[in-house]
Design an enzyme around this catalytic site. Structure first.
Site, PDB file in Angstrom:
ATOM      1  N   ASN A  62       0.824  -1.206   0.000  1.00  0.00           N
ATOM      2  CA  ASN A  62       0.000   0.000   0.000  1.00  0.00           C
ATOM      3  C   ASN A  62       0.857   1.255   0.000  1.00  0.00           C
ATOM      4  O   ASN A  62       1.909   1.315   0.628  1.00  0.00           O
ATOM      5  CB  ASN A  62      -1.041   0.006   1.138  1.00  0.00           C
ATOM      6  CG  ASN A  62      -0.476  -0.253   2.508  1.00  0.00           C
ATOM      7  OD1 ASN A  62       0.510  -0.955   2.663  1.00  0.00           O
ATOM      8  ND2 ASN A  62      -1.109   0.309   3.520  1.00  0.00           N
ATOM      9  N   GLU A  64       0.377   5.185   0.625  1.00  0.00           N
ATOM     10  CA  GLU A  64      -0.532   6.210   1.142  1.00  0.00           C
ATOM     11  C   GLU A  64      -0.078   7.601   0.718  1.00  0.00           C
ATOM     12  O   GLU A  64       0.999   7.774   0.128  1.00  0.00           O
ATOM     13  CB  GLU A  64      -0.617   6.079   2.668  1.00  0.00           C
ATOM     14  CG  GLU A  64      -1.211   4.728   3.063  1.00  0.00           C
ATOM     15  CD  GLU A  64      -1.440   4.562   4.554  1.00  0.00           C
ATOM     16  OE1 GLU A  64      -0.945   5.391   5.354  1.00  0.00           O
ATOM     17  OE2 GLU A  64      -2.128   3.596   4.925  1.00  0.00           O
ATOM     18  N   CYS A  73      -4.310   0.651  -2.306  1.00  0.00           N
ATOM     19  CA  CYS A  73      -4.104  -0.612  -1.583  1.00  0.00           C
ATOM     20  C   CYS A  73      -3.015  -1.458  -2.253  1.00  0.00           C
ATOM     21  O   CYS A  73      -2.791  -1.374  -3.467  1.00  0.00           O
ATOM     22  CB  CYS A  73      -5.373  -1.442  -1.579  1.00  0.00           C
ATOM     23  SG  CYS A  73      -6.738  -0.733  -0.661  1.00  0.00           S
ATOM     24  N   GLU A  75      -3.047  -4.634  -2.996  1.00  0.00           N
ATOM     25  CA  GLU A  75      -3.558  -5.554  -4.031  1.00  0.00           C
ATOM     26  C   GLU A  75      -3.624  -4.855  -5.385  1.00  0.00           C
ATOM     27  O   GLU A  75      -3.248  -5.408  -6.416  1.00  0.00           O
ATOM     28  CB  GLU A  75      -4.959  -6.061  -3.666  1.00  0.00           C
ATOM     29  CG  GLU A  75      -5.005  -6.890  -2.405  1.00  0.00           C
ATOM     30  CD  GLU A  75      -5.255  -6.063  -1.151  1.00  0.00           C
ATOM     31  OE1 GLU A  75      -4.753  -4.912  -1.060  1.00  0.00           O
ATOM     32  OE2 GLU A  75      -5.942  -6.553  -0.250  1.00  0.00           O
ATOM     33  N   CYS A 112     -10.350  -5.113   0.290  1.00  0.00           N
ATOM     34  CA  CYS A 112     -11.489  -4.186   0.316  1.00  0.00           C
ATOM     35  C   CYS A 112     -12.325  -4.367  -0.954  1.00  0.00           C
ATOM     36  O   CYS A 112     -11.906  -5.039  -1.913  1.00  0.00           O
ATOM     37  CB  CYS A 112     -10.997  -2.743   0.434  1.00  0.00           C
ATOM     38  SG  CYS A 112     -10.370  -2.066  -1.120  1.00  0.00           S
ATOM     39  N   CYS A 115     -10.685  -3.429  -4.353  1.00  0.00           N
ATOM     40  CA  CYS A 115      -9.684  -4.409  -4.814  1.00  0.00           C
ATOM     41  C   CYS A 115     -10.375  -5.671  -5.329  1.00  0.00           C
ATOM     42  O   CYS A 115      -9.923  -6.291  -6.290  1.00  0.00           O
ATOM     43  CB  CYS A 115      -8.705  -4.747  -3.695  1.00  0.00           C
ATOM     44  SG  CYS A 115      -7.590  -3.378  -3.319  1.00  0.00           S
TER      45      CYS A 115
HETATM   46  N1  THU Z   1      -5.190  -1.662   2.658  1.00  0.00           N
HETATM   47  C1  THU Z   1      -4.607  -2.466   1.716  1.00  0.00           C
HETATM   48  O1  THU Z   1      -3.562  -2.135   1.169  1.00  0.00           O
HETATM   49  N2  THU Z   1      -5.226  -3.624   1.420  1.00  0.00           N
HETATM   50  C2  THU Z   1      -6.335  -4.100   2.039  1.00  0.00           C
HETATM   51  O2  THU Z   1      -6.794  -5.189   1.706  1.00  0.00           O
HETATM   52  C3  THU Z   1      -6.983  -3.317   3.075  1.00  0.00           C
HETATM   53  C4  THU Z   1      -6.424  -1.972   3.324  1.00  0.00           C
HETATM   54  C5  THU Z   1      -4.493  -0.431   3.037  1.00  0.00           C
HETATM   55  C6  THU Z   1      -5.170   0.863   2.676  1.00  0.00           C
HETATM   56  C7  THU Z   1      -4.557   1.800   3.683  1.00  0.00           C
HETATM   57  O3  THU Z   1      -3.300   2.246   3.203  1.00  0.00           O
HETATM   58  C8  THU Z   1      -4.298   0.916   4.898  1.00  0.00           C
HETATM   59  O4  THU Z   1      -4.330  -0.412   4.426  1.00  0.00           O
HETATM   60  C9  THU Z   1      -5.309   1.084   6.011  1.00  0.00           C
HETATM   61  O5  THU Z   1      -6.593   0.927   5.545  1.00  0.00           O
END
Ligand code: THU
Length: 160
Positions: A62, A64, A73, A75, A112, A115
């Site tokens: 991920n 941010e 995310c 994925e 999520c 994804c």
């Molecule tokens: N996140 C992912 O990268 N994958 C997931 O399946 C769930 C959430 C990330 C998004 C954000 O950067 C952090 O996790 C918290 O939600």
């Protein structure tokens, strides 16, 4: 009116050693990739490892941003990277893991909704089921195909 029921099957394992060598490899690559996530805002470091039908493995984590919705995310980073590097190669499998406060999460990380939608389109395009491996220290869940995680996905078919 017809009432329809949609069921999904999932395999649950207690230990990594119960998985195949390739599945273990993917999980380890996902954990490794989680370590490189850029997640200063949530502190939740997610890694994804994608196995392609040509045997290549690509990873993502991920990413941010201070403008929160601009982040992405793990994925989707991995799947989009796979698409950008190997546009015509189907995806066979994806493993997902997360680290918080330096510790691998106990419970499996489940993707999520956004994804899931992206995984479903990739699965549809590749005409090959994408196995989804959700890693947690306490249990590991293996779902046979991405559409199991998102019944009735939005798919734009030619001619619709
Ligand atoms: N996140 C992912 O990268 N994958 C997931 O399946 C769930 C959430 C990330 C998004 C954000 O950067 C952090 O996790 C918290 O939600």
């Amino acid at each position: 009116m017809k009432q329809k029921v949609i069921q999904i099957r999932m395999k649950e394992y207690e230990r990594l050693e119960e998985l195949t060598e390739m599945q273990v490899n993917l999980v380890n690559r996902a954990i490794e990739s989680a370590g490189n996530a850029y997640a200063p805002y949530s502190g939740y470091h997610v890694g994804a490892a994608v196995l392609l039908a040509n045997g290549k493995i690509v990873t993502g984590n991920n990413q941010e941003n201070a403008a929160y919705p601009s982040g992405l995310c793990a994925e989707r980073v991995a799947i989009f990277y796979a698409g950008s590097q190997y546009p015509d190669v189907p995806v066979s499998s994806i493993a997902i893991a997360a680290i918080r406060d330096g510790t691998i999460q106990e419970e499996p990380v489940s993707p999520c909704g956004g994804c899931r939608q992206v995984l479903c389109e990739k699965e549809f395009l590749g005409a090959t089921p994408i196995e989804v491996i959700l890693y947690g220290n306490r249990r590991i869940q293996v779902i046979q195909q991405a559409t199991d995680l998102l019944p009735l996905p939005f798919i734009l078919r030619k001619g619709d």
